[in-house]
Write a protein that holds these residues in place. Structure first.
Motif, mmCIF file in Angstrom:
data_model
loop_
_atom_site.group_PDB
_atom_site.id
_atom_site.type_symbol
_atom_site.label_atom_id
_atom_site.label_comp_id
_atom_site.label_asym_id
_atom_site.label_seq_id
_atom_site.Cartn_x
_atom_site.Cartn_y
_atom_site.Cartn_z
ATOM 1 N N CYS A 33 0.901 -1.036 -0.138
ATOM 2 C CA CYS A 33 0.061 0.027 0.053
ATOM 3 C C CYS A 33 0.893 1.336 -0.024
ATOM 4 O O CYS A 33 1.856 1.334 0.554
ATOM 5 C CB CYS A 33 -0.736 -0.079 1.228
ATOM 6 N N THR A 85 0.822 3.636 1.815
ATOM 7 C CA THR A 85 0.854 4.103 3.182
ATOM 8 C C THR A 85 2.243 3.473 3.603
ATOM 9 O O THR A 85 2.689 4.116 4.492
ATOM 10 C CB THR A 85 -0.354 3.736 4.017
ATOM 11 N N HIS A 115 -0.448 -4.113 5.747
ATOM 12 C CA HIS A 115 -1.728 -4.342 6.090
ATOM 13 C C HIS A 115 -2.933 -4.871 5.435
ATOM 14 O O HIS A 115 -4.081 -4.269 5.574
ATOM 15 C CB HIS A 115 -2.199 -2.924 6.830
ATOM 16 N N CYS A 167 -7.623 -3.177 1.854
ATOM 17 C CA CYS A 167 -7.163 -1.611 2.168
ATOM 18 C C CYS A 167 -7.594 -0.920 1.059
ATOM 19 O O CYS A 167 -8.647 -0.309 1.086
ATOM 20 C CB CYS A 167 -5.814 -1.364 2.315
HETATM 21 ZN ZN LIG Z 1 -3.579 0.727 2.765
#
Ligand SMILES: [Zn+2]
Ligand SMILES: [Zn+2]
Length: 342
Positions: free
Chosen positions: A44, A46, A66, A153
């Motif tokens: 991701c 992030t 995640h 996500c």
């Molecule tokens: Zn994410």
């Protein structure tokens, strides 16, 4: 077990291999936790925010990741929700306090005690991880492991963004950026709002072509003016200029939601170009999207399987995590990136 470990903040311009492949002991589940044998973990944007220090982990070292798919290897003494070997997923929300005004009103994403998987606690860039059993999700059977990972996500936060964008059927939706989350939002919007038209802004021509391939009404560059005004815009870019440009194309009373945990400082000066009558007047709104609730993940997994949404993905070995991250940094993206574990 093998894990990719983050030990400090890095500048990716000088350190293209921020994560280190290491051997670690298999973690032990607490009484309310399950131990998962990880089979796939999505990559991701992030993770770049963590590595580059925009949302740094509170403690080092930490295992990122995640969007985790795994099988229950072992359960803590009071954990009995899942059967041995059952397939489950883990998302960004690792836990929340369960007692504050936000937790009690369906907004556990805003809890001050919110702990994030792969930042505040170890995540899925590893052969094993632990999670409280009430923060794990059964995965619909139609999905393979790597296909399901980005739903957790990119998909689920996209679902939250689309809901909070206020889009109604027949209206125009803009998407700025066209990575893992936006391409799932396009597929979701086509199903939930069959008469809506989707307009995609991207710097990258391959991303524009990919958007048209998936049925976007229009795809153009960030500075382009859309042929129609947009009632809702979802911004998934890490920077500011696309937000300013998109506000120009927003219809009176329209809403732009920013689906990003942090923005880069790089082009913050773009904000000084905000012209009140052009960009904000006429009751235009800007709203951020923060974290995710368990309900978002559960609802989205159901809807995704019903539609069904099949995310496009590229696979990498665990040891190639740095390569996947650098490709994401350099916008070499087509759909989602997923680590495959042995
Ligand atoms: Zn994410
Ligand atoms: Zn709380």
């Amino acid at each position: 077990m093998k894990a990719m470990l983050l030990s400090q903040v890095w500048d990716l311009h000088t350190q293209p291999s921020p994560l280190e492949l290491v051997e670690l002991p298999i973690p032990k589940p607490d009484e309310n936790e399950v131990l998962l044998r990880v089979s796939a973990c999505g990559v991701c944007h992030t993770e770049l925010d963590e590595i580059e220090g925009r949302t740094p982990p509170p403690r080092y070292p930490v295992i990122p990741g995640h969007q985790v798919i795994g099988r229950v290897e072992k359960a803590g003494s009071s954990a009995n929700r899942f059967k041995p070997d059952e397939r489950v997923g883990v998302a960004w929300i690792h836990s929340a306090c369960g007692k504050c005004q936000y937790c009690l009103s369906g907004q556990e994403n805003l809890c001050a005690q919110f702990l994030a998987t792969g930042r505040d606690v170890n995540g899925g860039y590893a052969n094993y991880m632990t999670v409280p059993e009430s923060f794990a999700y059964p995965i619909p059977e139609i999905y393979s492991d790597p296909e399901a990972a980005p739903l957790l996500c990119a998909g689920a936060i996209g679902y939250r963004s689309l809901r909070l964008s206020g889009l109604q059927d027949g209206q125009n939706l803009g998407l700025t950026g066209f990575g893992a989350s936006a391409h799932i939002v396009l597929k979701l919007a086509q199903y939930q709002y069959p008469r809506a038209r989707v307009y995609v802004f991207s710097r990258s021509e391959p991303e524009q072509a990919f958007a048209r391939e998936l049925g976007a009404e229009w795809a153009g560059d960030i500075e382009d003016t859309t042929p129609a005004l947009l009632e809702s815009v979802i911004d998934t870019t890490p920077v500011w200029r696309p937000v300013v440009e998109a506000l120009r194309n927003l219809a009176p009373g329209g809403r732009l939601v920013i689906n990003a945990i942090r923005k880069e400082e790089l082009d913050k000066a773009s904000l000084t170009r905000l012209d009140y009558p052009t960009h904000l007047w006429m009751e235009k709104e800007i709203k951020s999207i923060a974290n995710i609730t368990r309900k978002d993940v559960e609802e989205f997994l159901q809807i995704a399987a019903q539609i069904p949404i099949h995310p496009e993905f590229q696979e990498y070995a665990l040891a190639e995590a740095n390569l996947a991250l650098m490709e994401m940094k350099n916008r070499k993206i087509r759909g989602a990136k997923v680590l495959r574990l042995e």
